[in-house]
Design a protein around this motif. Structure first.
Motif, mmCIF file in Angstrom:
data_model
loop_
_atom_site.group_PDB
_atom_site.id
_atom_site.type_symbol
_atom_site.label_atom_id
_atom_site.label_comp_id
_atom_site.label_asym_id
_atom_site.label_seq_id
_atom_site.Cartn_x
_atom_site.Cartn_y
_atom_site.Cartn_z
ATOM 1 N N TYR A 63 -9.586 21.930 31.445
ATOM 2 C CA TYR A 63 -10.802 22.147 31.966
ATOM 3 C C TYR A 63 -10.853 21.142 33.465
ATOM 4 C CZ TYR A 63 -11.789 23.517 27.517
ATOM 5 O OH TYR A 63 -11.923 24.158 26.284
ATOM 6 N N GLY A 64 -10.356 21.932 34.555
ATOM 7 C CA GLY A 64 -10.464 21.208 35.829
ATOM 8 C C GLY A 64 -9.077 20.838 36.336
ATOM 9 N N ASN A 65 -9.147 19.613 36.959
ATOM 10 C CA ASN A 65 -7.813 19.409 37.689
ATOM 11 C C ASN A 65 -7.659 17.796 37.495
ATOM 12 O OD1 ASN A 65 -5.775 19.582 39.267
ATOM 13 N ND2 ASN A 65 -6.747 19.562 41.099
ATOM 14 N N PHE A 66 -7.454 17.200 36.519
ATOM 15 C CA PHE A 66 -6.838 15.806 36.445
ATOM 16 C C PHE A 66 -5.702 15.512 37.167
ATOM 17 C CE2 PHE A 66 -9.857 16.490 32.658
ATOM 18 C CZ PHE A 66 -10.737 15.296 33.043
ATOM 19 N N PRO A 67 -5.343 14.223 37.578
ATOM 20 C CA PRO A 67 -4.013 14.014 38.206
ATOM 21 C C PRO A 67 -3.172 13.732 36.682
ATOM 22 C CG PRO A 67 -5.450 12.135 38.585
ATOM 23 C CD PRO A 67 -6.265 13.321 38.045
ATOM 24 N N ALA A 68 -1.783 14.263 37.044
ATOM 25 C CA ALA A 68 -1.083 13.831 36.045
ATOM 26 C C ALA A 68 -0.617 12.274 35.818
ATOM 27 C CB ALA A 68 0.456 14.593 36.132
ATOM 28 N N SER A 69 -0.753 11.645 36.829
ATOM 29 C CA SER A 69 -0.372 10.284 36.776
ATOM 30 C C SER A 69 -0.988 9.585 37.932
ATOM 31 C CB SER A 69 0.863 9.940 36.916
ATOM 32 O OG SER A 69 1.422 10.535 38.053
ATOM 33 N N LEU A 70 -1.445 8.294 37.726
ATOM 34 C CA LEU A 70 -2.159 7.456 39.056
ATOM 35 C C LEU A 70 -1.371 6.243 38.983
ATOM 36 C CD1 LEU A 70 -6.013 7.846 37.975
ATOM 37 C CD2 LEU A 70 -4.534 8.971 39.916
ATOM 38 N N LYS A 71 -1.453 5.758 40.259
ATOM 39 C CA LYS A 71 -0.887 4.442 40.647
ATOM 40 C C LYS A 71 -1.854 3.600 41.156
ATOM 41 C CE LYS A 71 2.523 1.761 43.348
ATOM 42 N NZ LYS A 71 3.430 1.812 44.320
ATOM 43 N N VAL A 72 -2.362 2.555 40.474
ATOM 44 C CA VAL A 72 -3.631 1.860 40.819
ATOM 45 C C VAL A 72 -3.383 0.509 41.054
ATOM 46 C CG1 VAL A 72 -5.928 1.227 40.038
ATOM 47 C CG2 VAL A 72 -5.158 3.417 39.237
ATOM 48 N N ARG A 73 -4.076 0.227 42.581
ATOM 49 C CA ARG A 73 -3.650 -1.216 42.852
ATOM 50 C C ARG A 73 -5.047 -2.075 42.543
ATOM 51 N NH1 ARG A 73 0.823 -3.744 43.904
ATOM 52 N NH2 ARG A 73 -0.145 -4.705 45.434
ATOM 53 N N MET A 74 -4.696 -3.086 42.235
ATOM 54 C CA MET A 74 -5.997 -4.074 41.949
ATOM 55 C C MET A 74 -5.324 -5.342 42.450
ATOM 56 S SD MET A 74 -7.287 -3.199 38.265
ATOM 57 C CE MET A 74 -8.283 -4.644 38.184
ATOM 58 N N GLY A 75 -5.720 -5.603 43.813
ATOM 59 C CA GLY A 75 -5.167 -6.888 44.358
ATOM 60 C C GLY A 75 -3.797 -6.687 44.353
ATOM 61 N N ASP A 76 -3.017 -7.889 43.954
ATOM 62 C CA ASP A 76 -1.334 -7.937 43.827
ATOM 63 C C ASP A 76 -0.911 -7.118 42.392
ATOM 64 O OD1 ASP A 76 -2.181 -9.596 42.022
ATOM 65 O OD2 ASP A 76 -0.797 -11.508 42.601
ATOM 66 N N LEU A 77 -1.973 -6.710 41.766
ATOM 67 C CA LEU A 77 -1.375 -6.002 40.430
ATOM 68 C C LEU A 77 -1.202 -4.488 40.461
ATOM 69 C CD1 LEU A 77 -1.369 -6.897 37.438
ATOM 70 C CD2 LEU A 77 -3.691 -5.991 37.337
ATOM 71 N N THR A 78 -0.229 -3.960 40.112
ATOM 72 C CA THR A 78 0.013 -2.563 40.173
ATOM 73 C C THR A 78 -0.080 -1.905 38.689
ATOM 74 O OG1 THR A 78 1.657 -2.606 41.979
ATOM 75 C CG2 THR A 78 1.781 -0.726 40.730
ATOM 76 N N ILE A 79 -0.707 -0.915 38.472
ATOM 77 C CA ILE A 79 -1.008 -0.185 37.326
ATOM 78 C C ILE A 79 -0.678 1.157 37.496
ATOM 79 C CG2 ILE A 79 -2.575 0.353 35.312
ATOM 80 C CD1 ILE A 79 -4.351 -2.178 36.356
ATOM 81 N N ALA A 80 0.474 1.481 36.597
ATOM 82 C CA ALA A 80 0.778 2.968 36.264
ATOM 83 C C ALA A 80 0.180 3.534 35.203
ATOM 84 C CB ALA A 80 2.213 3.000 36.204
ATOM 85 N N GLN A 81 -0.524 4.675 35.399
ATOM 86 C CA GLN A 81 -1.227 5.340 34.181
ATOM 87 C C GLN A 81 -0.798 7.074 34.185
ATOM 88 O OE1 GLN A 81 -5.522 6.026 35.032
ATOM 89 N NE2 GLN A 81 -6.051 6.243 32.945
ATOM 90 N N THR A 82 -0.381 7.129 32.688
ATOM 91 C CA THR A 82 -0.320 8.496 32.361
ATOM 92 C C THR A 82 -0.537 8.885 31.055
ATOM 93 O OG1 THR A 82 1.467 10.352 32.683
ATOM 94 C CG2 THR A 82 2.180 8.198 31.733
#
Length: 175
Positions: A63-82
């Motif tokens: 239902y809808g259009n979620f991204p398949a993955s995300l790259k989120v930056r929190m300051g100097d932290l990189t979070i990959a999400q899938t």
């Protein structure tokens, strides 16, 4: 230099249980630095519940259009999400590991397996919070995770749907 600390909430595989997503959002909004849902919510991507939540598409999200993955930056932290299914996490770690390396991720969040796990490979913390609705495997608790990140440590805690610490899975990993 002063030590900095960030805390994230990670949930996954709620499979139509909107109430648990809302409950966790209400409980932790303003108390954590970010909230993540690793897919298979089975909710519409236009649902207002997603405001303030980083969410990706799972194999059961129609239902809808979620991204398949995300790259989120929190300051100097990189979070990959899938969600994990597109990286064939059921069969191999290699694809997910390569992707996290490509993004230079400090943390790689995934779901799909419904099995809680936290491990470090190279410099990356790989975290599956389990399922907040349909657990699988030896641990039959409905779980979510809180991760506190400091300059030199990942502190991972898993909690039950009743917000009780599931202490056998608590782990600290050096950064």
């Amino acid at each position: 230099m002063a030590s900095t600390s960030k805390t994230i909430l990670v949930m996954s595989d709620s499979h139509g249980d909107r109430a648990v997503v809302q409950e966790l959002k209400d409980r932790y909004s303003g108390k954590v630095d970010a909230i993540f849902h690793n897919g298979d919510s089975e909710l519409d991507s236009e649902d207002p519940i997603w405001e303030g939540i980083q969410v990706v598409e799972g194999n059961c999200d129609y239902y809808g259009n979620f991204p398949a993955s995300l790259k989120v930056r929190m300051g100097d932290l990189t979070i990959a999400q899938t969600h994990g299914h597109l990286y064939r996490i059921n069969y191999t770690w290699q694809n997910l590991d390569y992707w996290a390396q490509e993004l230079d991720a400090d943390i790689c969040l995934y779901g799909h397996l419904h099995i809680p796990d936290a491990t470090v490979r190279g410099k990356t913390l790989f975290l599956n919070p389990g399922s907040v609705s349909h657990p699988r495997g030896m641990i039959r608790e409905k779980l979510y995770a809180l991760v506190t990140i400091t300059d030199d440590l990942f502190h991972v805690e898993f909690y039950t749907r009743n917000h009780q610490l599931y202490s056998p899975l608590t782990k600290d990993f050096p950064r």
